[in-house]
Design an enzyme around this catalytic site. Structure first.
Site, PDB file in Angstrom:
ATOM      1  N   ARG A 104       9.666  40.094 108.041  1.00 32.59           N
ATOM      2  CA  ARG A 104      10.553  40.362 109.171  1.00 32.59           C
ATOM      3  C   ARG A 104       9.929  41.433 110.031  1.00 32.59           C
ATOM      4  O   ARG A 104       9.614  42.513 109.531  1.00 32.59           O
ATOM      5  CB  ARG A 104      11.830  40.979 108.577  1.00 32.59           C
ATOM      6  CG  ARG A 104      13.052  40.322 108.876  1.00 32.59           C
ATOM      7  CD  ARG A 104      14.249  40.885 108.234  1.00 32.59           C
ATOM      8  NE  ARG A 104      14.393  42.310 108.018  1.00 32.59           N
ATOM      9  CZ  ARG A 104      15.556  42.918 108.012  1.00 32.59           C
ATOM     10  NH1 ARG A 104      16.653  42.245 108.264  1.00 32.59           N
ATOM     11  NH2 ARG A 104      15.658  44.192 107.750  1.00 32.59           N
ATOM     12  N   THR A 108      12.088  43.687 115.891  1.00 35.25           N
ATOM     13  CA  THR A 108      12.849  42.551 116.463  1.00 35.25           C
ATOM     14  C   THR A 108      13.632  41.774 115.392  1.00 35.25           C
ATOM     15  O   THR A 108      14.512  40.985 115.729  1.00 35.25           O
ATOM     16  CB  THR A 108      11.878  41.554 117.118  1.00 35.25           C
ATOM     17  OG1 THR A 108      11.015  41.036 116.091  1.00 35.25           O
ATOM     18  CG2 THR A 108      11.039  42.239 118.188  1.00 35.25           C
ATOM     19  N   ASP A 200      15.280  47.835 100.453  1.00 37.12           N
ATOM     20  CA  ASP A 200      14.249  46.820 100.745  1.00 37.12           C
ATOM     21  C   ASP A 200      13.798  46.195  99.425  1.00 37.12           C
ATOM     22  O   ASP A 200      13.186  46.868  98.580  1.00 37.12           O
ATOM     23  CB  ASP A 200      13.070  47.501 101.466  1.00 37.12           C
ATOM     24  CG  ASP A 200      12.032  46.478 101.896  1.00 37.12           C
ATOM     25  OD1 ASP A 200      11.800  46.345 103.104  1.00 37.12           O
ATOM     26  OD2 ASP A 200      11.452  45.802 101.005  1.00 37.12           O
ATOM     27  N   ASP A 203       9.987  46.334  98.547  1.00 40.90           N
ATOM     28  CA  ASP A 203       9.558  47.696  98.199  1.00 40.90           C
ATOM     29  C   ASP A 203      10.059  48.093  96.819  1.00 40.90           C
ATOM     30  O   ASP A 203       9.353  48.764  96.052  1.00 40.90           O
ATOM     31  CB  ASP A 203      10.078  48.702  99.236  1.00 40.90           C
ATOM     32  CG  ASP A 203       9.277  48.661 100.521  1.00 40.90           C
ATOM     33  OD1 ASP A 203       8.147  48.137 100.512  1.00 40.90           O
ATOM     34  OD2 ASP A 203       9.790  49.154 101.548  1.00 40.90           O
TER      35      ASP A 203
HETATM   36  C1  PRP Z   1      12.941  40.729 103.114  1.00 37.14           C
HETATM   37  C2  PRP Z   1      13.596  39.732 102.192  1.00 37.14           C
HETATM   38  C3  PRP Z   1      13.805  38.539 103.060  1.00 37.14           C
HETATM   39  C4  PRP Z   1      14.082  39.180 104.401  1.00 37.14           C
HETATM   40  C5  PRP Z   1      15.549  39.091 104.668  1.00 37.14           C
HETATM   41  O1  PRP Z   1      11.607  40.442 103.289  1.00 37.14           O
HETATM   42  O2  PRP Z   1      12.838  39.441 101.057  1.00 37.14           O
HETATM   43  O3  PRP Z   1      12.691  37.672 103.130  1.00 37.14           O
HETATM   44  O4  PRP Z   1      13.688  40.552 104.319  1.00 37.14           O
HETATM   45  O5  PRP Z   1      15.866  39.530 105.938  1.00 37.14           O
HETATM   46  P1  PRP Z   1      16.398  38.546 107.057  1.00 37.14           P
HETATM   47  O6  PRP Z   1      17.461  37.710 106.433  1.00 37.14           O
HETATM   48  O7  PRP Z   1      16.932  39.484 108.108  1.00 37.14           O
HETATM   49  O8  PRP Z   1      15.249  37.732 107.555  1.00 37.14           O
HETATM   50  P2  PRP Z   1      10.632  41.403 104.128  1.00 37.14           P
HETATM   51  O9  PRP Z   1      10.602  40.989 105.566  1.00 37.14           O
HETATM   52  O10 PRP Z   1      11.007  42.830 103.868  1.00 37.14           O
HETATM   53  O11 PRP Z   1       9.231  41.052 103.561  1.00 37.14           O
HETATM   54  P3  PRP Z   1       8.626  41.335 102.107  1.00 37.14           P
HETATM   55  O12 PRP Z   1       9.391  40.471 101.127  1.00 37.14           O
HETATM   56  O13 PRP Z   1       7.222  40.897 102.265  1.00 37.14           O
HETATM   57  O14 PRP Z   1       8.759  42.788 101.799  1.00 37.14           O
HETATM   58  N1  URA Z   2      15.482  42.804 103.605  1.00 39.55           N
HETATM   59  C1  URA Z   2      15.660  43.590 102.517  1.00 39.55           C
HETATM   60  O1  URA Z   2      14.767  43.676 101.668  1.00 39.55           O
HETATM   61  N2  URA Z   2      16.798  44.276 102.410  1.00 39.55           N
HETATM   62  C2  URA Z   2      17.788  44.193 103.312  1.00 39.55           C
HETATM   63  O2  URA Z   2      18.830  44.843 103.142  1.00 39.55           O
HETATM   64  C3  URA Z   2      17.593  43.366 104.427  1.00 39.55           C
HETATM   65  C4  URA Z   2      16.440  42.668 104.543  1.00 39.55           C
END
Ligand code: PRP
Ligand code: URA
Length: 209
Positions: A104, A108, A200, A203
């Protein structure tokens, strides 16, 4: 409209509360998501087709219940999806696995794809897309869209936490895809994070913050 199932089993809810606590360390968080994913996997595989096979126990012959339906494919939305994937693979070791790399954009909140690799025969498989967080749903909507373009027809989405805003957006985009979650939380905050949430997910699984 597609169904939303909240898995309110006491073990799931207790483990989820432990995961939400900010002081829960990375190793424990990882162990908990693996355990919870097995329980969610148990729930989501409830409707798998059964038949019987003639077998012999040490005592006698019997028609024993066995899985006979379409084979499963698990699609992990990288990177946090891998947290859910591992436990589900413990449960269904023969499942095929696909990966959709999406992150994400922090400003944005748009989903940006960086990787896509799935088995070639998705049409013939039951497809389970896993990602712990359904926040705005931008990532899940994009992942499911790509999986559909690759041929999948029988798709379910599994997460740990869903925001009401994300459920609404996902249902509008993919009304044919049921959602299974351990919790529907209160809302999104101004940064698109789930409240109360667990922070997150990526993380917390990988200790990157
Ligand atoms: C997190 C999570 C989802 C997304 C959810 O991923 O694992 O994929 O955010 O958010 P959304 O519904 O608003 O799209 P992230 O973008 O943090 O990537 P990562 O798993 O690589 O850390
Ligand atoms: N992605 C995450 O990992 N946590 C949230 O709360 C939203 C998006």
């Amino acid at each position: 409209m597609n169904k939303v199932t909240v898995v309110d089993h006491p073990l799931v809810q207790h483990k989820l509360s432990l995961m939400r606590r900010k002081e829960t360390p990375t190793a424990k968080f990882r162990q908990l998501i693996r355990e919870i994913s097995m329980l969610l996997g148990y729930e989501i595989t409830r409707d798998l087709k059964m038949g019987t096979a003639r077998i012999e126990t040490p005592i006698t012959a019997m028609d024993a219940p066995v899985l006979t339906g379409k084979k499963l494919v698990l699609i992990s939305v990288l990177r946090a999806g891998n947290g859910l994937l591992e436990g589900m693979l413990d449960l269904v070791p023969s499942a095929r696995v696909g990966h959709v790399g999406i992150y994400r954009d922090p400003d944005t909140l748009v989903a940006i794809e960086y990787y896509f690799k799935v088995p070639h025969d998705l049409e013939e498989r039951k497809t389970i897309v896993v990602d712990p967080m359904l926040a705005t749903a931008n990532s899940a909507i994009a992942a499911v869209q790509r999986v559909k373009e690759a041929g999948a027809k029988d798709i379910k989405f599994v997460c740990l936490l869903a925001a009401p805003e994300g459920i609404e957006a996902f249902q509008a985009a993919h009304p044919d895809v049921p959602i299974t979650t351990a919790s529907i939380d209160e809302k999104l905050n101004d940064h698109g994070y789930i409240v109360p949430g667990l922070g997150d997910a990526g993380d917390r699984i990988y200790g990157t913050k």
